[in-house]
Design a protein around this motif. Structure first.
Motif, short mmCIF file in Angstrom:
data_model
loop_
_atom_site.label_atom_id
_atom_site.label_comp_id
_atom_site.label_asym_id
_atom_site.label_seq_id
_atom_site.Cartn_x
_atom_site.Cartn_y
_atom_site.Cartn_z
N TYR A 75 0.79 -1.14 0.20
CA TYR A 75 -0.01 -0.09 -0.07
C TYR A 75 0.87 1.21 -0.09
O TYR A 75 0.56 1.99 -0.84
CB TYR A 75 -0.94 -0.04 1.15
CG TYR A 75 -1.99 1.19 1.49
CD1 TYR A 75 -2.98 1.32 0.61
CD2 TYR A 75 -1.52 2.24 2.18
CE1 TYR A 75 -4.01 2.27 0.63
CE2 TYR A 75 -2.44 3.19 2.33
CZ TYR A 75 -3.48 3.64 1.54
OH TYR A 75 -4.34 4.51 1.73
N ARG A 78 2.19 1.82 -3.20
CA ARG A 78 1.21 2.18 -4.30
C ARG A 78 1.20 3.68 -4.11
O ARG A 78 1.22 4.60 -5.09
CB ARG A 78 -0.02 1.60 -4.20
CG ARG A 78 0.09 0.17 -4.95
CD ARG A 78 -0.72 -0.90 -4.15
NE ARG A 78 -2.21 -0.08 -3.74
CZ ARG A 78 -2.94 -0.91 -2.85
NH1 ARG A 78 -2.71 -1.82 -2.20
NH2 ARG A 78 -3.97 -0.16 -2.74
N MET A 79 1.11 4.28 -2.90
CA MET A 79 1.24 5.60 -2.38
C MET A 79 2.27 6.46 -2.97
O MET A 79 2.11 7.57 -3.71
CB MET A 79 1.09 5.79 -0.81
CG MET A 79 -0.07 5.52 -0.61
SD MET A 79 -1.77 5.95 -0.90
CE MET A 79 -2.55 4.79 -1.85
N GLN A 81 3.86 5.74 -5.85
CA GLN A 81 3.86 5.88 -7.16
C GLN A 81 2.58 6.76 -7.50
O GLN A 81 2.44 6.45 -8.65
CB GLN A 81 3.66 4.39 -7.56
CG GLN A 81 4.99 3.55 -7.32
CD GLN A 81 4.85 2.03 -7.47
OE1 GLN A 81 3.67 1.61 -8.41
NE2 GLN A 81 5.85 1.18 -7.26
N GLU A 83 -0.73 6.86 -6.35
CA GLU A 83 -2.08 6.35 -6.07
C GLU A 83 -2.55 7.11 -4.92
O GLU A 83 -1.97 7.53 -4.04
CB GLU A 83 -2.12 4.76 -5.69
CG GLU A 83 -3.39 4.40 -5.35
CD GLU A 83 -3.60 2.78 -4.97
OE1 GLU A 83 -4.47 2.51 -4.25
OE2 GLU A 83 -2.90 1.99 -5.43
N LEU A 84 -3.95 7.86 -5.00
CA LEU A 84 -4.40 8.72 -3.93
C LEU A 84 -4.88 7.73 -3.02
O LEU A 84 -5.77 6.87 -3.14
CB LEU A 84 -5.33 9.47 -4.82
CG LEU A 84 -4.85 10.51 -5.79
CD1 LEU A 84 -5.91 11.36 -6.61
CD2 LEU A 84 -3.91 11.38 -5.26
N GLU A 86 -7.66 6.74 -0.19
CA GLU A 86 -9.29 6.68 -0.32
C GLU A 86 -9.52 6.17 1.26
O GLU A 86 -9.06 5.71 1.81
CB GLU A 86 -9.74 5.80 -1.42
CG GLU A 86 -9.36 6.38 -2.75
CD GLU A 86 -9.78 5.41 -3.75
OE1 GLU A 86 -11.03 5.91 -4.43
OE2 GLU A 86 -9.42 4.52 -4.36
N TRP A 103 -13.88 -0.41 -5.53
CA TRP A 103 -12.52 -1.00 -5.35
C TRP A 103 -12.32 -2.50 -5.81
O TRP A 103 -11.45 -2.99 -6.09
CB TRP A 103 -12.31 -0.76 -3.84
CG TRP A 103 -12.13 0.42 -3.25
CD1 TRP A 103 -11.23 1.10 -3.27
CD2 TRP A 103 -13.32 1.04 -2.78
NE1 TRP A 103 -11.39 2.40 -2.73
CE2 TRP A 103 -12.57 2.44 -2.54
CE3 TRP A 103 -14.52 0.93 -2.59
CZ2 TRP A 103 -13.43 3.67 -2.14
CZ3 TRP A 103 -15.39 1.96 -1.97
CH2 TRP A 103 -14.75 3.32 -1.44
N LYS A 106 -11.68 -3.17 -9.60
CA LYS A 106 -10.14 -2.62 -10.04
C LYS A 106 -9.42 -3.85 -10.46
O LYS A 106 -9.57 -5.05 -10.03
CB LYS A 106 -9.32 -1.73 -9.04
CG LYS A 106 -9.88 -0.49 -8.90
CD LYS A 106 -8.92 0.33 -7.66
CE LYS A 106 -9.43 1.67 -7.49
NZ LYS A 106 -8.85 2.44 -6.59
N GLU A 108 -6.39 -4.68 -10.22
CA GLU A 108 -5.51 -5.17 -9.56
C GLU A 108 -6.06 -5.98 -8.15
O GLU A 108 -5.12 -6.46 -7.62
CB GLU A 108 -4.79 -4.02 -8.88
CG GLU A 108 -4.00 -3.17 -9.83
CD GLU A 108 -4.83 -2.10 -10.35
OE1 GLU A 108 -6.01 -2.01 -10.04
OE2 GLU A 108 -4.29 -1.21 -11.10
#
Length: 209
Positions: A75, A78-79, A81, A83-84, A86, A103, A106, A108
């Motif tokens: 996680y 991902r942040m 990179q 990703e916002l 939520e 979610w 998605k 992924e």
């Protein structure tokens, strides 16, 4: 006494192997090891003894702990990179699977082919709650929580949840909240992994007192 034996019995070799010797002691040990094979051999024996002790007394972490640590690392990456963050809805007895379609749809949000028996993907985090999609292939280990509530919404598959002395058979759409201080575990009863929304809610300050 032989100065080499005296040096070996001084305890400095143990400090050296454990990495807590002073710079002066490190230099002394390395000089003695270079000059005396018996000192070098003793260092190796101490290292092996410490490794053996650590292995014998090691405590294997629960699979849940490993799974959530790996999910947290994923996680955070991902942040980084882009990703916002939520905040998925808080789970309640009225929650529906459709509440989490954003979610779940998605690409992924799938179980990797090489995943272990328990896999999780975090989809939201706030100081109050952590929300994840989880997959259980067979069963989970027994655990209990003292400082957070754990809630589930079953998405796919079926499972048998044992909470204390209570057993509940759950299927898609079912909600479950785990009471504090209560041992619990899940056993999958379907041919496919049991997939669920998992949410952990931190206690309010008043509840924690």
């Amino acid at each position: 006494m032989n100065p080499v034996i005296e040096f070996i019995e001084s305890g400095v070799l143990e400090l050296y192997v454990m990495g807590v010797a002073s710079p002066e002691e490190v230099r002394a040990v390395e000089d003695m090891a270079a000059a005396h094979p018996e000192v070098k051999e003793e260092i190796e024996q101490i290292r092996l003894s410490i490794e053996h002790y650590a292995q014998v007394h090691a405590i294997k972490p629960r699979s849940t702990v490993k799974t959530l640590i790996m999910a947290t690392i994923d996680y955070l990456e991902r942040m980084k990179q882009g990703e916002l963050p939520e905040s998925p809805p808080i789970l309640t007895p009225e929650s529906r699977i459709s509440d989490y379609e954003k979610w779940l749809n998605k690409k992924e949000a799938v179980l990797p082919e090489d995943a272990d028996g328990l896999y999780a993907r975090i989809i939201g985090y706030t100081p109050k709650s952590t929300t994840a999609i989880i997959w259980v292939k067979e069963r989970s280990e027994v655990e209990l929580h003292h400082d957070e509530y754990e809630r589930f919404l079953i998405l796919e598959g079926t499972c048998k949840f044992t909470t204390g002395n209570k057993i509940q058979n759950l299927t898609a759409g079912d909600f479950l909240e785990i009471p504090l201080h209560t041992p619990h575990h899940v056993e999958v009863t379907s041919d496919t992994p049991c997939k669920a929304i998992l949410q952990r809610l931190s206690l309010d300050k008043e509840e924690a007192c």
